[in-house]
Design a protein around this motif. Structure first.
Motif: not given
Length: 189
Positions: A81-82, A1-9, A58-64, A92-96
């Motif tokens: 993520i969704p 998921m981390c690589f997917f998010l990095i590549l997407g951004a 950081g976002q991946t660590c937060q989600i997991f 999960i409010f902070v994560n959303e």
């Protein structure tokens, strides 16, 4: 998921850089070699990666770090993520909110830059005296604009509408646009 998010951004920022490249080529053609030198191009590409990596690690660590209590099956084609947030239990409010903030930073800001560049490009193209020049300039930009609309449209709907449980099939279909269809169009650009 981390690589997917990095590549997407990184893709979001690279599409903005490509729009800037087209802007310079069409609106300032005589300055193009100076503005888009090899050194500047390398810096722009490295900047896209440097911006994306720390945020999404950081976002991946937060989600997991969320508690997952029910099913461990993701109702999606890949770990995104969704669908992960839908599996989480507890608050999960902070994560959303972080998903929305990152979507605004990594989707909306580059998209607004692209819109700004293309508004200038279109106004410059419309001022060209020859129809041949206008047609050539529009054909240069059309493939990039199609990819931008497919990528940003589908990603925006997916990430800014992460609570939709009733449209999981639509979410899966939209995810195919920004994960498979858009990268297939990149060589055409």
């Amino acid at each position: 998921m981390c690589f997917f998010l990095i590549l997407g951004a990184t893709e979001c920022f690279l599409l903005a850089v490509m729009a800037f490249d087209r802007y310079v080529a069409i609106c300032n053609p005589l300055h193009y070699p100076l503005v888009m030198s090899h050194k500047i191009c390398v810096r722009l590409v490295v900047g896209c990666w440097v911006i994306a990596i720390p945020f999404h690690v950081g976002q991946t660590c937060q989600i997991f770090s969320l508690p997952f209590c029910d099913s461990n099956q993701i109702h999606h084609f890949f770990c995104d993520i969704p669908p992960m947030i839908k599996l989480a239990c507890g608050d999960i409010f902070v994560n959303e909110m972080m998903v929305y903030v990152f979507a605004l930073l990594f989707v909306t800001v580059p998209f607004m830059l692209i819109l700004g560049y293309y508004s200038r490009i279109i106004s410059t193209i419309l001022q060209l005296p020859s129809n041949t020049g206008r047609a050539k300039a529009f054909s240069t930009c059309s493939s990039h604009l199609i990819v931008v609309l497919l990528f940003y449209g589908s990603a925006s709907i997916t990430y800014l509408n992460s609570k939709s449980n009733q449209y999981e099939g639509t979410d899966k279909l939209l995810s195919l646009f920004y994960t498979i269809l858009t990268p297939m169009f990149n060589p055409v650009i």
